[in-house]
Design a protein around this motif. Sequence first.
Motif, PDB file in Angstrom:
ATOM      1  N   ALA A 147      12.591  -4.337  21.512  1.00  0.00           N
ATOM      2  CA  ALA A 147      13.193  -5.410  20.717  1.00  0.00           C
ATOM      3  C   ALA A 147      12.847  -5.204  19.248  1.00  0.00           C
ATOM      4  O   ALA A 147      13.647  -5.494  18.354  1.00  0.00           O
ATOM      5  N   SER A 148      11.669  -4.656  18.996  1.00  0.00           N
ATOM      6  CA  SER A 148      11.224  -4.439  17.618  1.00  0.00           C
ATOM      7  C   SER A 148      12.187  -3.544  16.837  1.00  0.00           C
ATOM      8  O   SER A 148      12.379  -3.730  15.634  1.00  0.00           O
TER       9      SER A 148
ATOM     10  N   THR B  54       7.577 -16.350  23.129  1.00  0.00           N
ATOM     11  CA  THR B  54       6.665 -15.822  24.148  1.00  0.00           C
ATOM     12  C   THR B  54       5.196 -16.106  23.854  1.00  0.00           C
ATOM     13  O   THR B  54       4.401 -16.331  24.766  1.00  0.00           O
TER      14      THR B  54
ATOM     15  N   ASP C 125      17.220 -12.813  19.919  1.00  0.00           N
ATOM     16  CA  ASP C 125      16.211 -12.029  20.623  1.00  0.00           C
ATOM     17  C   ASP C 125      15.875 -12.820  21.879  1.00  0.00           C
ATOM     18  O   ASP C 125      15.248 -13.861  21.814  1.00  0.00           O
TER      19      ASP C 125
ATOM     20  N   GLN D 245      10.915  -5.217  29.473  1.00  0.00           N
ATOM     21  CA  GLN D 245       9.656  -5.324  30.219  1.00  0.00           C
ATOM     22  C   GLN D 245       9.230  -6.729  30.630  1.00  0.00           C
ATOM     23  O   GLN D 245       8.172  -6.908  31.200  1.00  0.00           O
ATOM     24  N   LYS D 246      10.049  -7.740  30.336  1.00  0.00           N
ATOM     25  CA  LYS D 246       9.680  -9.083  30.780  1.00  0.00           C
ATOM     26  C   LYS D 246      10.489  -9.550  31.988  1.00  0.00           C
ATOM     27  O   LYS D 246       9.920  -9.919  32.990  1.00  0.00           O
TER      28      LYS D 246
HETATM   29  C1  LIG Z   1       7.803  -8.979  23.859  1.00  0.00           C
HETATM   30  C2  LIG Z   1       8.714  -9.438  22.820  1.00  0.00           C
HETATM   31  C3  LIG Z   1       9.133  -8.599  21.778  1.00  0.00           C
HETATM   32  C4  LIG Z   1       8.603  -7.197  21.588  1.00  0.00           C
HETATM   33  O1  LIG Z   1       9.340  -6.320  22.305  1.00  0.00           O
HETATM   34  P1  LIG Z   1       9.113  -4.743  22.174  1.00  0.00           P
HETATM   35  O2  LIG Z   1      10.033  -4.258  23.243  1.00  0.00           O
HETATM   36  O3  LIG Z   1       7.666  -4.473  22.444  1.00  0.00           O
HETATM   37  O4  LIG Z   1       9.511  -4.329  20.823  1.00  0.00           O
HETATM   38  C5  LIG Z   1      10.025  -9.104  20.872  1.00  0.00           C
HETATM   39  N1  LIG Z   1      10.507 -10.353  20.962  1.00  0.00           N
HETATM   40  C6  LIG Z   1      10.129 -11.183  21.953  1.00  0.00           C
HETATM   41  C7  LIG Z   1      10.688 -12.562  22.014  1.00  0.00           C
HETATM   42  C8  LIG Z   1       9.218 -10.753  22.904  1.00  0.00           C
HETATM   43  O5  LIG Z   1       8.840 -11.580  23.890  1.00  0.00           O
END
Ligand SMILES: *Cc1c(COP(=O)(O)O)cnc(C)c1O
Length: 354
Positions: A76-77, A148, A167, A190-191
């Motif tokens: 996401a970054s 999160t 996001d 990954q969540k």
């Molecule tokens: C975990 C998370 C991220 C980070 O994601 P990466 O894949 O590690 O870059 C960004 N935004 C939210 C809302 C998250 O929960």
Amino acid sequence: MKKINFNAGPSALPNVVFKKSSEAIKELDGIGLSILEISHRSKKFSEIISRAKDLTLEITGLESNEYEVLFLQGGASHQYLMVASNFLNNTAGYINTGTWSEKAIAEAKFYGNVIEVASSKDKNHTYIPKDIKISCDLDYLHITSNNTIFGSQFHEFPRTDSPLIADMSSDIFSRKIDFSKFDLIYAGAQKNIGAAGVTLVIINKELLKKNKRKIPSILSYQNHIDKQSLYNTPPVFSIYTCLLNMNWILKSGGIELIEKQNIEKAKLLYNEIDNNDAFYGFVNNSDRSNMNVTFGINKNYNSEKFNEMCLKNNIHGINGHRSVGGFRVSLYNAISINSVKILVEIMQKFNKEG
Ligand SMILES: *Cc1c(COP(=O)(O)O)cnc(C)c1O
């Protein structure tokens, strides 16, 4: 023995995903090769990625003539940067509900003007800003649908005439929403989607037309769309786990049913936090997240002891984020109501003994 895993991410996935993905590492569907060694341009992998796209549209109820689905790298970054490089021509609006929004804002500033149209920073992100007034034309409005780290969540989305970008890393596929209100959605896998290493991007075709800047290929959504997510070697294994998990979601009755279970799990836990005088919640009741439940322990109780009791009962991953402290229990789709019941029983026992 398998632990009860309340980690915020990477996090628990359904057992069938662990089972089938580990089998595929040995041999994928009887083809004599591992998922880790097949070509990303093979017929077999084309089927996997195209099925994963179809299931994304099926779960979200979006139409393939209106939306594109991409599987990209960088997390996401990386989307913080990609969104801005593709669509921030003049001014974009961001709602700041915590750490992830702040990171998105920082990256966007490399490309143009950023207006923080609302922020919950004044109260350490324990609420979701409402009645947001936007006074100028924005290239887009960006939100973080679920916070999160602090444990807050948009239960209603802001109304705007600008393209809406979210996001959704920590609450995608957890609840039924009108996904068509969004012009671009991204989420690290990954969540709630699959194994770390891939980022799901869903993008409205109309939005693509608003890209005015010349940008490097690796940053260009249009390039990744033209190459069908195969511009460079994609994370084949992560994408495969996403496919397995999306199959599980649909077999479990889709996100409507999953949402019901998620609400039930969150209610059970918040109810205990509110009625057990050893604990208190961090976030305003109406803005609480159903995915990441954050709470603290009242002063005259010993939080070390609570930690120990959890460990003894095989519970893992409930420490709060280092920037917030306290506890955070993540209730992603794969967490069963039974696991939450076990935690609640420990909380009750702790209240009596603590
Ligand atoms: C975990 C998370 C991220 C980070 O994601 P990466 O894949 O590690 O870059 C960004 N935004 C939210 C809302 C998250 O929960």
